[in-house]
Design a protein around this motif. Sequence first.
Motif, PDB file in Angstrom:
ATOM      1  N   PHE A   1       0.826  -1.211   0.000  1.00 56.22           N
ATOM      2  CA  PHE A   1       0.000   0.000   0.000  1.00 56.22           C
ATOM      3  C   PHE A   1       0.858   1.257   0.000  1.00 56.22           C
ATOM      4  O   PHE A   1       0.516   2.257  -0.642  1.00 56.22           O
ATOM      5  CB  PHE A   1      -0.945  -0.016   1.216  1.00 56.22           C
ATOM      6  CG  PHE A   1      -2.148  -0.900   1.010  1.00 56.22           C
ATOM      7  CD1 PHE A   1      -3.208  -0.479   0.212  1.00 56.22           C
ATOM      8  CD2 PHE A   1      -2.195  -2.148   1.617  1.00 56.22           C
ATOM      9  CE1 PHE A   1      -4.293  -1.313   0.057  1.00 56.22           C
ATOM     10  CE2 PHE A   1      -3.301  -2.965   1.434  1.00 56.22           C
ATOM     11  CZ  PHE A   1      -4.363  -2.560   0.658  1.00 56.22           C
ATOM     12  N   ASN A   2       1.978   1.236   0.665  1.00 53.43           N
ATOM     13  CA  ASN A   2       2.883   2.387   0.652  1.00 53.43           C
ATOM     14  C   ASN A   2       3.435   2.649  -0.738  1.00 53.43           C
ATOM     15  O   ASN A   2       3.559   3.794  -1.193  1.00 53.43           O
ATOM     16  CB  ASN A   2       4.029   2.166   1.652  1.00 53.43           C
ATOM     17  CG  ASN A   2       3.548   2.269   3.095  1.00 53.43           C
ATOM     18  OD1 ASN A   2       2.544   2.910   3.381  1.00 53.43           O
ATOM     19  ND2 ASN A   2       4.269   1.637   4.019  1.00 53.43           N
ATOM     20  N   ASP A   3       3.783   1.558  -1.429  1.00 51.27           N
ATOM     21  CA  ASP A   3       4.280   1.730  -2.811  1.00 51.27           C
ATOM     22  C   ASP A   3       3.207   2.330  -3.716  1.00 51.27           C
ATOM     23  O   ASP A   3       3.468   3.207  -4.550  1.00 51.27           O
ATOM     24  CB  ASP A   3       4.740   0.375  -3.354  1.00 51.27           C
ATOM     25  CG  ASP A   3       5.976  -0.168  -2.621  1.00 51.27           C
ATOM     26  OD1 ASP A   3       6.692   0.702  -2.045  1.00 51.27           O
ATOM     27  OD2 ASP A   3       6.199  -1.380  -2.649  1.00 51.27           O
ATOM     28  N   ALA A   4       2.000   1.821  -3.533  1.00 51.64           N
ATOM     29  CA  ALA A   4       0.900   2.357  -4.363  1.00 51.64           C
ATOM     30  C   ALA A   4       0.671   3.850  -4.077  1.00 51.64           C
ATOM     31  O   ALA A   4       0.438   4.652  -4.984  1.00 51.64           O
ATOM     32  CB  ALA A   4      -0.375   1.555  -4.108  1.00 51.64           C
ATOM     33  N   GLU A   5       0.756   4.250  -2.812  1.00 55.16           N
ATOM     34  CA  GLU A   5       0.553   5.661  -2.456  1.00 55.16           C
ATOM     35  C   GLU A   5       1.648   6.523  -3.045  1.00 55.16           C
ATOM     36  O   GLU A   5       1.401   7.628  -3.566  1.00 55.16           O
ATOM     37  CB  GLU A   5       0.524   5.794  -0.936  1.00 55.16           C
ATOM     38  CG  GLU A   5       0.210   7.208  -0.478  1.00 55.16           C
ATOM     39  CD  GLU A   5       0.134   7.302   1.034  1.00 55.16           C
ATOM     40  OE1 GLU A   5      -0.201   8.390   1.542  1.00 55.16           O
ATOM     41  OE2 GLU A   5       0.400   6.283   1.696  1.00 55.16           O
ATOM     42  N   CYS A   6       2.886   6.038  -2.998  1.00 59.25           N
ATOM     43  CA  CYS A   6       3.995   6.815  -3.589  1.00 59.25           C
ATOM     44  C   CYS A   6       3.812   6.989  -5.084  1.00 59.25           C
ATOM     45  O   CYS A   6       4.017   8.081  -5.632  1.00 59.25           O
ATOM     46  CB  CYS A   6       5.316   6.069  -3.273  1.00 59.25           C
ATOM     47  SG  CYS A   6       5.812   6.119  -1.558  1.00 59.25           S
ATOM     48  N   LYS A   7       3.400   5.911  -5.748  1.00 61.70           N
ATOM     49  CA  LYS A   7       3.196   6.019  -7.196  1.00 61.70           C
ATOM     50  C   LYS A   7       2.053   7.014  -7.537  1.00 61.70           C
ATOM     51  O   LYS A   7       2.127   7.761  -8.500  1.00 61.70           O
ATOM     52  CB  LYS A   7       2.870   4.626  -7.756  1.00 61.70           C
ATOM     53  CG  LYS A   7       4.061   3.664  -7.748  1.00 61.70           C
ATOM     54  CD  LYS A   7       3.657   2.307  -8.314  1.00 61.70           C
ATOM     55  CE  LYS A   7       4.859   1.335  -8.294  1.00 61.70           C
ATOM     56  NZ  LYS A   7       4.479   0.014  -8.845  1.00 61.70           N
ATOM     57  N   TYR A   8       1.033   7.022  -6.695  1.00 62.62           N
ATOM     58  CA  TYR A   8      -0.108   7.944  -6.940  1.00 62.62           C
ATOM     59  C   TYR A   8       0.329   9.401  -6.843  1.00 62.62           C
ATOM     60  O   TYR A   8       0.026  10.237  -7.717  1.00 62.62           O
ATOM     61  CB  TYR A   8      -1.223   7.628  -5.938  1.00 62.62           C
ATOM     62  CG  TYR A   8      -2.355   8.633  -5.977  1.00 62.62           C
ATOM     63  CD1 TYR A   8      -3.257   8.630  -7.046  1.00 62.62           C
ATOM     64  CD2 TYR A   8      -2.508   9.551  -4.944  1.00 62.62           C
ATOM     65  CE1 TYR A   8      -4.277   9.541  -7.065  1.00 62.62           C
ATOM     66  CE2 TYR A   8      -3.536  10.467  -4.970  1.00 62.62           C
ATOM     67  CZ  TYR A   8      -4.420  10.463  -6.040  1.00 62.62           C
ATOM     68  OH  TYR A   8      -5.432  11.378  -6.063  1.00 62.62           O
ATOM     69  N   TYR A   9       1.093   9.703  -5.782  1.00 62.60           N
ATOM     70  CA  TYR A   9       1.535  11.083  -5.606  1.00 62.60           C
ATOM     71  C   TYR A   9       2.551  11.461  -6.673  1.00 62.60           C
ATOM     72  O   TYR A   9       2.612  12.633  -7.105  1.00 62.60           O
ATOM     73  CB  TYR A   9       2.109  11.290  -4.205  1.00 62.60           C
ATOM     74  CG  TYR A   9       1.043  11.422  -3.141  1.00 62.60           C
ATOM     75  CD1 TYR A   9       0.223  12.553  -3.112  1.00 62.60           C
ATOM     76  CD2 TYR A   9       0.860  10.441  -2.169  1.00 62.60           C
ATOM     77  CE1 TYR A   9      -0.760  12.668  -2.141  1.00 62.60           C
ATOM     78  CE2 TYR A   9      -0.119  10.557  -1.212  1.00 62.60           C
ATOM     79  CZ  TYR A   9      -0.939  11.685  -1.200  1.00 62.60           C
ATOM     80  OH  TYR A   9      -1.916  11.812  -0.249  1.00 62.60           O
ATOM     81  N   GLU A  10       3.342  10.519  -7.127  1.00 65.61           N
ATOM     82  CA  GLU A  10       4.283  10.817  -8.211  1.00 65.61           C
ATOM     83  C   GLU A  10       3.550  11.160  -9.507  1.00 65.61           C
ATOM     84  O   GLU A  10       3.901  12.085 -10.230  1.00 65.61           O
ATOM     85  CB  GLU A  10       5.208   9.613  -8.428  1.00 65.61           C
ATOM     86  CG  GLU A  10       6.247   9.446  -7.345  1.00 65.61           C
ATOM     87  CD  GLU A  10       7.106   8.198  -7.564  1.00 65.61           C
ATOM     88  OE1 GLU A  10       6.819   7.474  -8.558  1.00 65.61           O
ATOM     89  OE2 GLU A  10       8.041   7.976  -6.774  1.00 65.61           O
ATOM     90  N   SER A  11       2.479  10.402  -9.741  1.00 62.02           N
ATOM     91  CA  SER A  11       1.703  10.677 -10.955  1.00 62.02           C
ATOM     92  C   SER A  11       1.030  12.061 -10.867  1.00 62.02           C
ATOM     93  O   SER A  11       0.959  12.807 -11.841  1.00 62.02           O
ATOM     94  CB  SER A  11       0.656   9.594 -11.163  1.00 62.02           C
ATOM     95  OG  SER A  11      -0.267   9.596 -10.077  1.00 62.02           O
ATOM     96  N   LEU A  12       0.551  12.412  -9.655  1.00 65.47           N
ATOM     97  CA  LEU A  12      -0.053  13.749  -9.492  1.00 65.47           C
ATOM     98  C   LEU A  12       0.968  14.845  -9.722  1.00 65.47           C
ATOM     99  O   LEU A  12       0.701  15.850 -10.370  1.00 65.47           O
ATOM    100  CB  LEU A  12      -0.660  13.882  -8.088  1.00 65.47           C
ATOM    101  CG  LEU A  12      -1.946  13.103  -7.819  1.00 65.47           C
ATOM    102  CD1 LEU A  12      -2.390  13.325  -6.376  1.00 65.47           C
ATOM    103  CD2 LEU A  12      -3.037  13.537  -8.777  1.00 65.47           C
TER     104      LEU A  12
END
Length: 266
Positions: free
Chosen positions: A16-27
């Motif tokens: 879940f932490n990896d997914a959150e990091c990828k989301y904020y990177e995409s934003l």
Amino acid sequence: MAALACERVWVDRARFNDAECKYYESLSKGTANNSQCTLVSEIAKAREHIKNSLEKMDGIATLAASPVSSDAMDRIATLEKENNDLRKIVEDLKSLCLESQKRITVLEENIAGKSNGSVATAPVVIAAIAKKADADDDDDGVDLFASDSEDESAEAARIREERLAAYAAKKSKKPALIAKSSLVLDVKPWDDETDLKLMEVEIRKITTDGLLWGASKFVPVAFGIKKLSISCVVEDDKVSIDWLTEEIEKQEDYVQSVDVAAFNKI
């Protein structure tokens, strides 16, 4: 497993932490792309504005460098000539008005001076004439031309007498002004059975020097009764209004009363 299910442990936390990091990177990448697009558009607009400004400046320079057509120059020369002519005409009119004003002022001063001079010198002239007459009366010397002067004075006196006589005759022939008055009389009968036409005939029989009857008409009063409205012109020195109304009221068989409806001096 049942025991693990009851435990409060987050087993997939790393995923879940990896997914959150990828989301904020995409934003963050999307925001950077949007900012980059906005900046690019602003730069493009600035370049277009600069290009348009340079083109306009080139057009102005071209117009300034191009020679004026001969037709425009001719029209400008014509307008300048007309303007100069109008200025000259205005200046001439202004000078003419000033000159006229000066002449009027001088004439008024001369007229005023002559009037004052004539009034002031009149007594002096009269005194000089009287003094000369006294000197002529007191002169005992011999006048070689006495007969000629006497003849001339007699001729002047005769001419003066003739002129005075002619003026008196002309004045006597002038007709004297006769004062006249215009009247409108309202003659009221006794009743509606009175013969108004016969009453008018009897009134018109009243004649005298200085009386002239005019038009007449029958005017309704009330209840079928009519009155006679008759006009006349009288000479003030010969006919009295009171006398005329009394003469009309003497027709007792027809006339009840007489009123003066209108009175005008002629």
